[in-house]
Scaffold this motif. Structure first.
Motif, mmCIF file in Angstrom:
data_model
loop_
_atom_site.group_PDB
_atom_site.id
_atom_site.type_symbol
_atom_site.label_atom_id
_atom_site.label_comp_id
_atom_site.label_asym_id
_atom_site.label_seq_id
_atom_site.Cartn_x
_atom_site.Cartn_y
_atom_site.Cartn_z
ATOM 1 N N PHE A 87 -27.956 -60.303 -80.552
ATOM 2 C CA PHE A 87 -29.315 -60.599 -80.122
ATOM 3 C C PHE A 87 -30.314 -60.061 -81.155
ATOM 4 C CE2 PHE A 87 -27.090 -60.492 -75.976
ATOM 5 C CZ PHE A 87 -27.444 -61.745 -75.510
ATOM 6 N N GLY A 89 -33.070 -57.648 -82.230
ATOM 7 C CA GLY A 89 -33.438 -56.304 -81.787
ATOM 8 C C GLY A 89 -34.873 -56.151 -81.350
ATOM 9 N N THR A 92 -37.532 -59.165 -76.586
ATOM 10 C CA THR A 92 -37.210 -58.765 -75.218
ATOM 11 C C THR A 92 -36.055 -59.631 -74.711
ATOM 12 O OG1 THR A 92 -38.704 -60.382 -74.209
ATOM 13 C CG2 THR A 92 -39.634 -58.221 -74.804
ATOM 14 N N ALA A 93 -35.572 -59.301 -73.505
ATOM 15 C CA ALA A 93 -34.505 -60.103 -72.899
ATOM 16 C C ALA A 93 -34.957 -61.546 -72.730
ATOM 17 C CB ALA A 93 -34.110 -59.504 -71.546
ATOM 18 N N ASN A 96 -35.140 -63.326 -76.160
ATOM 19 C CA ASN A 96 -33.808 -63.642 -76.665
ATOM 20 C C ASN A 96 -33.217 -64.846 -75.954
ATOM 21 O OD1 ASN A 96 -32.435 -61.888 -78.785
ATOM 22 N ND2 ASN A 96 -33.405 -60.300 -77.528
ATOM 23 N N THR A 125 -37.119 -56.912 -68.296
ATOM 24 C CA THR A 125 -37.300 -58.118 -69.115
ATOM 25 C C THR A 125 -38.265 -57.894 -70.278
ATOM 26 O OG1 THR A 125 -39.044 -58.854 -67.602
ATOM 27 C CG2 THR A 125 -36.813 -59.676 -67.200
ATOM 28 N N LYS A 128 -37.603 -54.118 -75.339
ATOM 29 C CA LYS A 128 -36.986 -54.686 -76.538
ATOM 30 C C LYS A 128 -35.478 -54.438 -76.523
ATOM 31 C CE LYS A 128 -40.891 -56.004 -78.458
ATOM 32 N NZ LYS A 128 -41.433 -55.338 -79.656
ATOM 33 N N PHE A 129 -34.740 -55.362 -77.094
ATOM 34 C CA PHE A 129 -33.282 -55.276 -77.068
ATOM 35 C C PHE A 129 -32.768 -53.994 -77.724
ATOM 36 C CE2 PHE A 129 -29.080 -56.155 -78.961
ATOM 37 C CZ PHE A 129 -28.375 -56.456 -77.817
ATOM 38 N N HIS A 130 -33.440 -53.552 -78.812
ATOM 39 C CA HIS A 130 -32.944 -52.351 -79.504
ATOM 40 C C HIS A 130 -33.123 -51.091 -78.645
ATOM 41 C CE1 HIS A 130 -36.870 -50.574 -80.546
ATOM 42 N NE2 HIS A 130 -37.296 -51.805 -80.759
ATOM 43 N N TYR A 132 -32.250 -51.112 -75.473
ATOM 44 C CA TYR A 132 -31.271 -51.249 -74.389
ATOM 45 C C TYR A 132 -30.090 -50.287 -74.571
ATOM 46 C CZ TYR A 132 -33.004 -55.496 -72.048
ATOM 47 O OH TYR A 132 -33.723 -56.393 -71.309
ATOM 48 N N LYS A 137 -26.993 -54.084 -72.725
ATOM 49 C CA LYS A 137 -26.642 -55.115 -73.705
ATOM 50 C C LYS A 137 -25.514 -56.004 -73.177
ATOM 51 C CE LYS A 137 -28.084 -52.452 -77.776
ATOM 52 N NZ LYS A 137 -27.639 -51.724 -78.990
ATOM 53 N N LEU A 140 -26.950 -58.393 -70.644
ATOM 54 C CA LEU A 140 -27.667 -59.499 -71.277
ATOM 55 C C LEU A 140 -26.677 -60.495 -71.895
ATOM 56 C CD1 LEU A 140 -30.453 -60.657 -71.842
ATOM 57 C CD2 LEU A 140 -30.474 -59.382 -74.011
#
Length: 305
Positions: A87, A89, A92-93, A96, A125, A128-130, A132, A137, A140
């Motif tokens: 995904f 980084g 956001t969810a 992505n 939601t 940010k993915f980084h 998580y 992860k 998601l």
């Protein structure tokens, strides 16, 4: 019943190593099948061939009855979660999943919020993915698998990084997807106790070969109770058991533990025998055979070799 996945004499070789050999496998619609093996047994290699990440050396794969030239279309009906999902980084969810929704041609934008709710990420939601955790992860990644409303999920270690509550939630979700939406599931996990609660079929793989394919009912019939004893001299105990019970089925573990699969109803007699021969017995118990016990008896060693 339709075969979702079917392989014929599937082989994969990497230079001098054979990762998978003569692998004949069929997954029928509606099944939850657990693929079980030690690290390096060939599970991930098989999953990567199903997803098209790597090509077989020889043999054939059919997906929903479609052969090689039509695999791309057949894979649109499947969701794959193999290794850690890739995904962005800084996204956001939602961002992505929006990227992948457009890329994969999923029409309904509302599907994003649906799948995030299904995997328990509705409250995260905007993060940010980084930022998580490993467990988030993984959630998601599962949401991405579900984005296109697949008929089949292929999941390699989907509960990796989750705490016990999270593992329980994912198991409930997968059972719900299977029972209410008839989604077929092929799954691997090093947490064999979870697979025992989830799957209705178990395929054991060792050194790239299938060593057993067994239904949940047949597995439960085989997984009867076992006798577990702790002694001060495993070698002497082994010799004594073999002399006294010619057909005894047992194995020695570390720290003096011995697991006896047969003659379980003769526990008192075995205990008395060991005492007479000067062997100190510190613990005796009768317990149910777990999936991990069965697996280790089948292939030997430890679960995560």
């Amino acid at each position: 019943m339709e075969n979702v996945i079917r392989t014929y004499q599937l082989n994969k070789e990497f230079k001098e190593e054979t990762a998978l050999q003569s692998f004949d496998f069929a997954l029928q619609q509606g099944e939850i099948c657990a693929l079980i093996g030690k690290n390096g047994a060939g599970k991930s290699t098989f999953f990567k061939m199903l997803s098209g990440q790597i090509a077989p050396t020889n043999g054939e794969i059919q997906l929903f009855g479609k052969t090689k030239n039509e695999h791309a279309r057949a894979r649109q009906r499947m969701g794959f979660m193999i290794e850690e999902p890739k995904f962005f980084g800084d996204f956001t969810a939602e961002q992505n999943l929006e990227y992948f929704r457009i890329q994969r041609g999923v029409v309904e934008k509302a599907r994003i919020s649906e799948v995030l709710k299904m995997v328990g990420l509705s409250e995260h939601t905007k993060k940010k993915f980084h930022q998580y955790s490993m467990g988030m992860k993984q959630r998601l990644g599962l949401a991405l698998c579900l984005l296109s409303n697949p008929d089949c999920l292929v999941l390699d270690e989907p509960t990796n990084g989750l705490d016990p509550e999270g593992i329980n939630e994912i198991r409930r979700l997968l059972l719900e997807l299977n029972q209410e939406r008839q989604i077929t599931i092929l799954i691997s996990s090093h947490i064999l106790s979870e697979l025992q609660l989830l799957a209705n079929r178990f395929v054991f793989i060792h050194d790239g070969k299938m060593v057993e394919d067994i239904s949940k009912t047949d597995l439960e019939n085989k997984c009867k109770k076992q006798l577990k004893i702790k002694v001060n001299d495993s070698a002497k105990t082994s010799q004594l058991l073999e002399r006294t019970f010619r057909d005894i089925d047992y194995r020695c573990l570390v720290d003096g533990w011995i697991i006896i699969h047969s003659h379980v109803d003769q526990g008192a007699e075995i205990n008395a025998l060991l005492h007479r021969e000067g062997i100190s017995v510190s613990e005796v118990m009768v317990e149910d055979v777990t999936l991990e016990d069965y697996f280790l008896k089948l292939v030997g060693g430890t679960a995560n070799d």
